[in-house]
Motif scaffolding. Structure first.
Motif, PDB file in Angstrom:
ATOM      1  N   ASP A 199      -2.709   3.949   6.232  1.00  0.00           N
ATOM      2  CA  ASP A 199      -1.475   3.172   6.320  1.00  0.00           C
ATOM      3  C   ASP A 199      -0.940   3.142   7.744  1.00  0.00           C
ATOM      4  O   ASP A 199      -0.408   2.122   8.205  1.00  0.00           O
ATOM      5  CB  ASP A 199      -0.405   3.772   5.397  1.00  0.00           C
ATOM      6  CG  ASP A 199      -0.604   3.367   3.951  1.00  0.00           C
ATOM      7  OD1 ASP A 199      -1.354   2.415   3.708  1.00  0.00           O
ATOM      8  OD2 ASP A 199      -0.024   4.013   3.070  1.00  0.00           O
ATOM      9  N   ALA A 256      -5.032  -3.293  -3.144  1.00  0.00           N
ATOM     10  CA  ALA A 256      -5.932  -4.008  -2.235  1.00  0.00           C
ATOM     11  C   ALA A 256      -6.159  -5.444  -2.715  1.00  0.00           C
ATOM     12  O   ALA A 256      -6.182  -6.389  -1.919  1.00  0.00           O
ATOM     13  CB  ALA A 256      -7.261  -3.268  -2.111  1.00  0.00           C
ATOM     14  N   HIS A 279      -5.283   8.351   2.862  1.00  0.00           N
ATOM     15  CA  HIS A 279      -4.693   7.037   2.607  1.00  0.00           C
ATOM     16  C   HIS A 279      -3.465   6.814   3.466  1.00  0.00           C
ATOM     17  O   HIS A 279      -3.231   5.712   3.966  1.00  0.00           O
ATOM     18  CB  HIS A 279      -4.324   6.925   1.121  1.00  0.00           C
ATOM     19  CG  HIS A 279      -5.512   6.952   0.218  1.00  0.00           C
ATOM     20  ND1 HIS A 279      -5.445   7.397  -1.078  1.00  0.00           N
ATOM     21  CD2 HIS A 279      -6.808   6.622   0.433  1.00  0.00           C
ATOM     22  CE1 HIS A 279      -6.646   7.318  -1.629  1.00  0.00           C
ATOM     23  NE2 HIS A 279      -7.484   6.851  -0.729  1.00  0.00           N
ATOM     24  N   ILE A 327      -8.611  -0.640   3.236  1.00  0.00           N
ATOM     25  CA  ILE A 327      -8.189   0.107   2.053  1.00  0.00           C
ATOM     26  C   ILE A 327      -9.356   0.288   1.088  1.00  0.00           C
ATOM     27  O   ILE A 327      -9.564   1.367   0.512  1.00  0.00           O
ATOM     28  CB  ILE A 327      -7.013  -0.617   1.367  1.00  0.00           C
ATOM     29  CG1 ILE A 327      -5.775  -0.566   2.257  1.00  0.00           C
ATOM     30  CG2 ILE A 327      -6.708   0.014   0.009  1.00  0.00           C
ATOM     31  CD1 ILE A 327      -4.626  -1.406   1.734  1.00  0.00           C
ATOM     32  N   HIS A 384       0.834  -1.201   0.000  1.00  0.00           N
ATOM     33  CA  HIS A 384       0.000   0.000   0.000  1.00  0.00           C
ATOM     34  C   HIS A 384       0.872   1.255   0.000  1.00  0.00           C
ATOM     35  O   HIS A 384       0.574   2.240  -0.693  1.00  0.00           O
ATOM     36  CB  HIS A 384      -0.920  -0.012   1.217  1.00  0.00           C
ATOM     37  CG  HIS A 384      -2.059   0.940   1.102  1.00  0.00           C
ATOM     38  ND1 HIS A 384      -2.830   1.312   2.168  1.00  0.00           N
ATOM     39  CD2 HIS A 384      -2.560   1.615   0.045  1.00  0.00           C
ATOM     40  CE1 HIS A 384      -3.749   2.164   1.773  1.00  0.00           C
ATOM     41  NE2 HIS A 384      -3.612   2.367   0.490  1.00  0.00           N
TER      42      HIS A 384
END
Length: 325
Positions: free
Chosen positions: A170, A107, A166, A203, A58
């Motif tokens: 994470d 993902a 995002h 995600i 990711h």
């Protein structure tokens, strides 16, 4: 997870300044996430942790999408042309769709590897290093998230705020990796790939929310309350007797708006011109991220035609018969 700001001072800057802020934020966060991902790659190779692999993939996805975002900010600086009369800032939202695609692929890879690990268990080693990498990843990603979200709020960039969201995800998934390590230490090795599945699900959830925002902007949608703020600000200007229809849309990280106002039917053309200028200036101060405003001055009851005042009134002559003297 979906931060926003009502601070009017956030948007008091030129389009050139806001683009520079966005580019600088992208480069700085790129360096921070690159260092974090490099450390995680080494530890994934040593340990075989699926949860840490998921987190690393990711992070690499974010690195891959930051470069197009920087390019989009630079394209948005170009001057409008006869073909693209509103400029090129929509490139920023188009990159938002690319970001969504890359994250969806990451993902899918995470879920695939997690299922494989459940069906074909593998021994995990160097768990202390995995724990250290997870904690470092959480701290590094949270720092990047805070920086990106603040910069995105300040310039009104949905793509940059989404990238910050995002990065924050994470950070949370890095903490989930640490939970997986604890599970292995407690004799439950299946917890590592299960955490990988949870990361993939998280995600996907963030992806849906982010892409929804990007698509709304591409469809000329604005956040709830935006038009109400435009109408309320216009009504505050002395001389405005009523506010009619208001419209607004995003062009990259800057907003364009139009508003109809009603004025005294006995107002002369020069006074109508002055009133529209005051409304425009007030809206630019009160509405965050607003760059261009079109004001339509509508005469009182019984008058036949409206008068239009553009963002640059001196360059848009008004027909003499549009307002009675």
């Amino acid at each position: 997870m979906t931060p926003h700001s009502h601070d009017h001072t956030d948007s008091i800057q030129t389009a050139e300044e806001s683009s520079s802020i966005g580019i600088r934020a992208a480069w700085i966060s790129l360096a921070g996430m690159g260092a974090t991902a490099l450390l995680q790659i080494v530890i994934v190779a040593l340990s075989g942790s699926i949860a840490l692999l998921a987190d690393t993939v990711h992070n690499l996805g974010h690195l891959a999408t930051t470069i197009p975002l920087i390019i989009a900010f630079r394209i948005g600086r170009r001057q409008p042309t006869r073909r693209y009369s509103y400029g090129y800032r929509r490139a920023e939202d188009l990159v938002g769709l690319l970001i969504g695609l890359v994250i969806a692929l990451s993902a899918a890879l995470i879920i695939w590897e997690s299922v494989r690990a459940l069906l074909q268990p593998r021994e995990l080693t160097n768990l202390g290093w995995v724990m250290a990498a997870a904690l470092i990843g959480a701290a590094g990603n949270e720092a990047v998230a805070i920086y990106r979200i603040r910069a995105g709020r300040r310039i009104g960039s949905a793509a940059l705020v989404a990238e910050g969201q995002h990065a924050r995800t994470d950070a949370l998934t890095s903490l989930a990796v640490a939970i997986g390590v604890i599970g292995v230490w407690l004799g439950v090795p299946q917890l590592d790939p299960l955490i990988g599945l949870v990361i993939g699900a998280v995600i996907i959830a963030v992806l849906i929310a982010s892409v929804r925002t990007v698509i709304r902007r591409l469809m000329d949608g604005v956040d709830d309350g935006t038009l109400e703020r435009v109408e309320a600000a216009a009504a505050e200007v002395p001389g405005v007797t009523g506010v009619g229809e208001a419209r607004a849309r995003w062009s990259g990280h800057r907003m364009h708006a139009e508003v109809d106002i009603t004025a005294d039917s006995g107002l002369t053309l020069p006074r109508a011109h002055e009133l529209s200028a005051r409304v425009r200036e007030h809206l630019m101060r009160m509405v965050p991220h607003l760059e261009r405003v079109g004001v339509y001055v509508v005469p009182g009851a019984g008058e036949p035609a409206p008068i239009r005042e553009a963002t640059q009134p001196a360059q848009t002559p008004v027909a003499p018969h549009a307002w009675p003297h």
